[in-house]
Design an enzyme around this catalytic site. Structure first.
Site, PDB file in Angstrom:
ATOM      1  N   GLY A 167      46.705  17.054  35.643  1.00 25.94           N
ATOM      2  CA  GLY A 167      45.417  17.711  35.437  1.00 25.94           C
ATOM      3  C   GLY A 167      44.917  17.534  34.018  1.00 25.94           C
ATOM      4  O   GLY A 167      45.002  18.456  33.201  1.00 25.94           O
ATOM      5  N   GLU A 222      53.691   4.613  30.422  1.00 24.33           N
ATOM      6  CA  GLU A 222      53.700   3.695  31.552  1.00 24.33           C
ATOM      7  C   GLU A 222      53.488   2.264  31.098  1.00 24.33           C
ATOM      8  O   GLU A 222      53.314   1.367  31.909  1.00 24.33           O
ATOM      9  CB  GLU A 222      52.594   4.097  32.526  1.00 24.33           C
ATOM     10  N   GLU A 281      37.408  -0.392  28.370  1.00 21.13           N
ATOM     11  CA  GLU A 281      36.575  -0.279  27.164  1.00 21.13           C
ATOM     12  C   GLU A 281      37.322   0.539  26.110  1.00 21.13           C
ATOM     13  O   GLU A 281      37.341   0.179  24.928  1.00 21.13           O
ATOM     14  CB  GLU A 281      35.233   0.397  27.496  1.00 21.13           C
TER      15      GLU A 281
HETATM   16  C1  FAD Z   1      40.561   7.295  41.752  1.00 24.64           C
HETATM   17  C2  FAD Z   1      40.775   8.011  40.462  1.00 24.64           C
HETATM   18  C3  FAD Z   1      41.936   8.709  40.225  1.00 24.64           C
HETATM   19  C4  FAD Z   1      42.137   9.406  39.037  1.00 24.64           C
HETATM   20  N1  FAD Z   1      43.266  10.164  38.871  1.00 24.64           N
HETATM   21  C5  FAD Z   1      43.374  10.996  37.793  1.00 24.64           C
HETATM   22  C6  FAD Z   1      44.442  11.957  37.698  1.00 24.64           C
HETATM   23  O1  FAD Z   1      45.305  12.032  38.569  1.00 24.64           O
HETATM   24  N2  FAD Z   1      44.464  12.807  36.659  1.00 24.64           N
HETATM   25  C7  FAD Z   1      43.519  12.766  35.661  1.00 24.64           C
HETATM   26  O2  FAD Z   1      43.609  13.544  34.729  1.00 24.64           O
HETATM   27  N3  FAD Z   1      42.499  11.861  35.727  1.00 24.64           N
HETATM   28  C8  FAD Z   1      42.397  10.992  36.772  1.00 24.64           C
HETATM   29  N4  FAD Z   1      41.337  10.115  36.865  1.00 24.64           N
HETATM   30  C9  FAD Z   1      40.284  10.157  35.855  1.00 24.64           C
HETATM   31  C10 FAD Z   1      40.225   8.940  34.965  1.00 24.64           C
HETATM   32  O3  FAD Z   1      41.213   8.990  34.015  1.00 24.64           O
HETATM   33  C11 FAD Z   1      38.803   8.915  34.367  1.00 24.64           C
HETATM   34  O4  FAD Z   1      37.948   8.489  35.394  1.00 24.64           O
HETATM   35  C12 FAD Z   1      38.708   7.991  33.195  1.00 24.64           C
HETATM   36  O5  FAD Z   1      39.349   8.556  32.105  1.00 24.64           O
HETATM   37  C13 FAD Z   1      37.233   7.713  32.821  1.00 24.64           C
HETATM   38  O6  FAD Z   1      36.535   8.901  32.650  1.00 24.64           O
HETATM   39  P1  FAD Z   1      35.151   9.159  33.392  1.00 24.64           P
HETATM   40  O7  FAD Z   1      35.338   8.852  34.823  1.00 24.64           O
HETATM   41  O8  FAD Z   1      34.689  10.492  33.041  1.00 24.64           O
HETATM   42  O9  FAD Z   1      34.180   8.058  32.827  1.00 24.64           O
HETATM   43  P2  FAD Z   1      33.378   8.113  31.405  1.00 24.64           P
HETATM   44  O10 FAD Z   1      34.296   8.561  30.350  1.00 24.64           O
HETATM   45  O11 FAD Z   1      32.127   8.863  31.665  1.00 24.64           O
HETATM   46  O12 FAD Z   1      33.090   6.590  31.207  1.00 24.64           O
HETATM   47  C14 FAD Z   1      32.067   5.874  31.879  1.00 24.64           C
HETATM   48  C15 FAD Z   1      32.024   4.474  31.306  1.00 24.64           C
HETATM   49  O13 FAD Z   1      31.724   4.507  29.924  1.00 24.64           O
HETATM   50  C16 FAD Z   1      32.718   3.826  29.178  1.00 24.64           C
HETATM   51  N5  FAD Z   1      32.914   4.467  27.877  1.00 24.64           N
HETATM   52  C17 FAD Z   1      33.146   5.768  27.625  1.00 24.64           C
HETATM   53  N6  FAD Z   1      33.277   5.974  26.309  1.00 24.64           N
HETATM   54  C18 FAD Z   1      33.133   4.767  25.710  1.00 24.64           C
HETATM   55  C19 FAD Z   1      33.172   4.323  24.354  1.00 24.64           C
HETATM   56  N7  FAD Z   1      33.409   5.161  23.351  1.00 24.64           N
HETATM   57  N8  FAD Z   1      32.980   3.004  24.092  1.00 24.64           N
HETATM   58  C20 FAD Z   1      32.749   2.123  25.120  1.00 24.64           C
HETATM   59  N9  FAD Z   1      32.696   2.507  26.406  1.00 24.64           N
HETATM   60  C21 FAD Z   1      32.889   3.811  26.696  1.00 24.64           C
HETATM   61  C22 FAD Z   1      33.938   3.897  30.042  1.00 24.64           C
HETATM   62  O14 FAD Z   1      34.848   2.865  29.735  1.00 24.64           O
HETATM   63  C23 FAD Z   1      33.351   3.749  31.419  1.00 24.64           C
HETATM   64  O15 FAD Z   1      33.117   2.393  31.700  1.00 24.64           O
HETATM   65  C24 FAD Z   1      41.142   9.373  38.032  1.00 24.64           C
HETATM   66  C25 FAD Z   1      39.967   8.649  38.252  1.00 24.64           C
HETATM   67  C26 FAD Z   1      39.767   7.979  39.441  1.00 24.64           C
HETATM   68  C27 FAD Z   1      38.477   7.248  39.656  1.00 24.64           C
END
Ligand code: FAD
Lengths: 387, 378
Positions: free
Chosen positions: A124, A242, A371
């Protein structure tokens, strides 16, 4: 690339998988179809009985004491053979973190239960407003003398619906000078009152991940890992744990073999354009493997992995996507059908291929998006630092 | 989220039909914004009929199903470009009804069908009571693969054998145009769907399709269409060009969606679209859109005006370029949304699926490179 002994070890592991993991299950894994949690548990028990549930763990906690190379060969062989993934949350992320920062009671209670599969953990960390910018997380906990009382929402919590425990990052000091400094790591029993787990459906129609809501959830004081407000430091360890396996070299090799099989059956391996792309993918895989082995050798020499690990994550995840795309391409138009009605009895695996092309898009997003990995590498390279 | 309130800014050359097209475009935009929001689409695709209720009837009412069909059968004089305009808007709204498959098959019946066949099927298509589908592709649908379905004479009529795979719109079609070989020549049959064994299903992008099992299908003599291979070749090129138009619509929608998301989503205290690396990625997506739209239009024009070899070249060029744009934009659309890009409740993943399956349909990139290469002048 490997020594004779290492090759013999790989053969032993392969034989074990074939004997102890039913072919039907391995076929599902290779076909990118879901396995049941019972099937995963059965495989966990088989590995545990052999003492192989957590080979990367130190022997004192029930690991094998294998070398880094052996551990790597083991993981990649399992992956190549289509053995189900036991999940990383307990075995790869939380386990090593507890070994380093957990109390004696936490180690004694949780490590054996992770090893045996009795506890199944979820992670989480992410929240609706805190993805890449994890440190901005808002779920918070106040101490009432005996318990931490948690309120807020986690998002994307994979397997929360099958897990019984969650390790979570929560804000415990809102007045800390930096957001990173006010975060703690809690071990939360998902049976505690006040927890609501709701599914998030992905486009493939499957429930793998969830939203988790906390309404005055009381977590005993002893379930805080390490010291209060130091959770951010621990989380870096969790996320870094990992490193070598995240490039999924074994999975990539398995996918490449499958690609060749499918393409060959259709005469595609003799089509020059397609063949050239398969060759390019194989060469990329060879290069990544060589890079991974170089890292292993440094690990053997006791050196910690540096940004090559981030680089390997980027390139390994991109190759996973390339191979998934090529697999869908190899099927051509037959990649389109989906769902129960669409299953062609002669090719039951075909309907899963575009799905797995889609599913694979996630590997460049989670675990720190590519990214974000590039940002980390840029910083480590000192780019822009001279200003 | 309403994907269908599209403001398209492509300048169009003034041609005779452009005024009608403009009006038609406006009406369709209005219709889609009224009945085809993303939420309405979600409700429709999840319903037992897997369609948005009333959409097909509304297309008929607007006259979209009559476009270019013969007036004596209820059709309406128009150009392929009018159908392409509709296809592009439908691509933007990701409609799931089989508009393109029906129009391609109906135009083929109009071009190659006997008068009786036209009279039997076309009025129903134009008025919205009959859906048509072309069942031509087999196996992986490679462009160069010869068809294996065969027709042999049996008494006065014909006996067919073979299989057709992933016939778009085949799940609910009332009539199929089926291609088969007889004495090394391609022939076409117009066959009521009730006579054919079919396995109906949905595709990953929620559009419907079917596999047909032709073994033992016995047809009367008058099922044979007078036109054959040439008409089919034209129809396949038209289908490809119309799919390109649909993809252009989806590319535009994906670019809008990504810009909207990255403009509002904040991480690290800044909107995502303020990160230069993401700006460059969105610029490349915008370039991809600008490259795709005009070449897709050229393909439509070539279908109307050009000789077969030029037509084939223009269509293959469009399939390759629009395909490249579709791949880039579809994948970046997911990536730049982060986790949101994968969920069923949000349009990004659906756009990825639509664009990804566009790449797989009507011959893939390699097929069209090869076809173009064979026709390329030195
Ligand atoms: C199927 C799935 C399973 C997951 N499982 C888990 C889990 O078990 N536990 C958990 O804690 N999380 C989990 N996650 C969450 C995952 O870690 C996040 O989706 C990830 O960290 C990206 O965050 P976000 O989705 O909010 O995207 P955002 O942070 O909103 O990013 C959107 C886009 O913007 C880019 N971006 C953001 N900031 C920057 C920057 N500074 N410079 C350049 N580009 C940038 C990102 O690379 C991405 O392309 C899961 C996600 C998915 C889709």
């Amino acid at each position: 690339m490997y020594t004779e002994e290492e090759e013999a070890f790989a053969a032993e592991v392969r034989a074990f998988v074939r004997e102890n993991c039913p072919e039907t299950v391995r076929e599902k894994v290779i076909g990118a179809m879901r396995i049941t949690s019972d099937e995963r548990r059965a495989w966990h028990r088989a590995l545990h009985a052999r003492g192989w549930a957590a080979p990367h763990w130190p022997a004192e906690y029930g690991g094998t004491g294998w070398s880094a190379v052996q551990t790597y060969i083991f993981a990649e062989t399992l992956s190549e053979e289509g053995a189900p993934d036991l999940g990383s949350f307990g075995l790869k992320m939380l386990g090593p973190t507890l070994m380093r920062y957990g109390s004696d009671e936490q180690k004694a209670r949780y490590l054996p239960r992770i090893l045996s599969g009795e506890d199944y953990w979820c992670q989480g960390f992410s929240e609706p407003g805190a993805g890449s910018d994890l440190a901005s997380l808002k779920t918070h906990a106040e101490f009432d003398g005996t318990h931490w009382v948690v309120n807020g929402q986690k998002m994307w919590t994979t397997m929360a619906h099958e897990a019984n425990m969650m390790f979570a990052l929560v804000r415990t000091d809102p007045s800390a000078p930096k957001p990173q400094m006010g975060i703690s790591m809690l071990l939360i029993d998902l049976a505690t009152p006040g927890i609501d787990i709701r599914p998030i459906l992905l486009l493939n129609g499957e429930r793998t991940t969830n939203e988790v809501f906390f309404d005055n959830v009381r977590v005993p004081a002893e379930n805080l890992v390490g010291e209060p407000h130091k959770g951010w430091t621990y989380s870096r360890v969790v996320l870094g744990n990992e490193r070598l396996s995240i490039a999924r070299i074994g999975l990539n090799r398995r996918q490449l073999a499958k690609l060749k099989r499918i393409a060959d059956a259709d005469g595609l391996l003799d089509a020059p354009l397609f063949r050239a792309r398969v060759v390019a993918a194989e060469i990329e895989l060879t290069a990544l493997e060589a890079m991974a082995v170089g890292m292993l050798e440094r690990a053997r020499a006791g050196l910690a992995p540096g940004i090559e690990a981030n680089m390997l994550k980027i390139k390994g995840s991109e190759l996973q996507q390339t191979l998934a795309q090529l697999l869908a391409e190899a099927l051509g138009r037959r990649a389109a059908p989906y769902g129960a009605d669409a299953i062609d009895p002669e090719r039951p695996w075909a309907a899963a291929l575009f799905k797995s092309h889609f599913d694979t898009r996630v590997v460049t997003i989670y675990g720190g998006s590519n990214e974000i990995q590039r940002n980390i590498i840029a910083k480590t390279l000192g780019l822009g630092a001279a200003r | 989220m309403n994907l269908s309130t599209t403001q398209l800014d492509t300048a169009r050359p003034a041609d005779e039909g452009s005024e009608i097209r403009g009006l038609l475009r406006q009406s369709l935009e209005t219709l889609l914004s009224r009945i085809y929001s993303f939420e309405q689409r979600s409700a429709g695709r999840a319903s037992p009929g897997r369609e948005v209720e009333g959409a097909w009837e509304a297309y008929a009412e607007l006259g979209l199903l009559a476009l270019t069909l013969p007036e004596e059968h209820g059709g309406f004089a128009a150009e392929l470009a009018d159908i392409a305009m509709a296809a592009e808007l439908m691509g933007g709204s990701m409609t799931v009804e089989p508009y393109r498959p029906t129009m391609v098959a109906a135009r083929l019946i109009a071009a190659a069908g006997a008068p009786d066949q036209q009279a039997r099927w076309l009025p129903g298509v134009a008025s919205g009571t009959v859906r048509a589908a072309l069942a031509h592709e087999e196996g992986s649908g490679r462009l160069a693969a010869p068809i294996a379905a065969a027709a042999v004479r049996e008494g006065e009529g014909w006996r067919l054998s073979g299989r057709k795979t992933v016939a778009a719109g085949g799940d609910n079609a009332d009539v199929f145009v089926i291609s088969a070989l007889t004495d090394g020549e391609t022939v076409l049959f117009a066959v009521p769907a009730g006579a054919v064994k079919r396995r109906a299903y949905r595709c990953f992008d929620w559009t419907g399709a079917a596999d047909l099992d032709l073994d033992g299908l016995v047809l009367p003599a008058d099922a044979l269409m007078p036109g054959g291979g040439d008409a089919l070749a034209r129809a396949l090129d038209e289908a490809t060009a119309l799919a390109c138009a649909d993809a252009v619509g989806a590319i535009r929608a994906a670019n809008r969606l990504v810009r909207e998301h990255t403009g509002t989503r904040k991480q690290f205290g800044r909107s995502l679209d303020s990160f230069q690396v993401l700006q460059h990625r969105m610029v490349d997506m915008a370039i991809a859109e600008e490259l795709a739209a005009p070449i897709a239009e050229s393909a439509i024009k070539a279908c109307e005006l050009a000789a077969p070899a030029d037509r084939a070249r223009a269509v293959s060029a469009a399939k390759v370029k629009v395909g490249d744009s579709a791949r880039l934009v579809g994948q970046e659309c997911v990536q730049l949304h982060g986790g949101m890009g994968l969920t069923q409740e949000y349009p990004a993943s659906h756009l990825f699926a639509r664009l990804g399956l566009f790449e797989r349909a009507h011959g893939d990139r390699d097929d069209h490179i090869e076809r173009y290469a064979a026709l390329m002048s030195r």
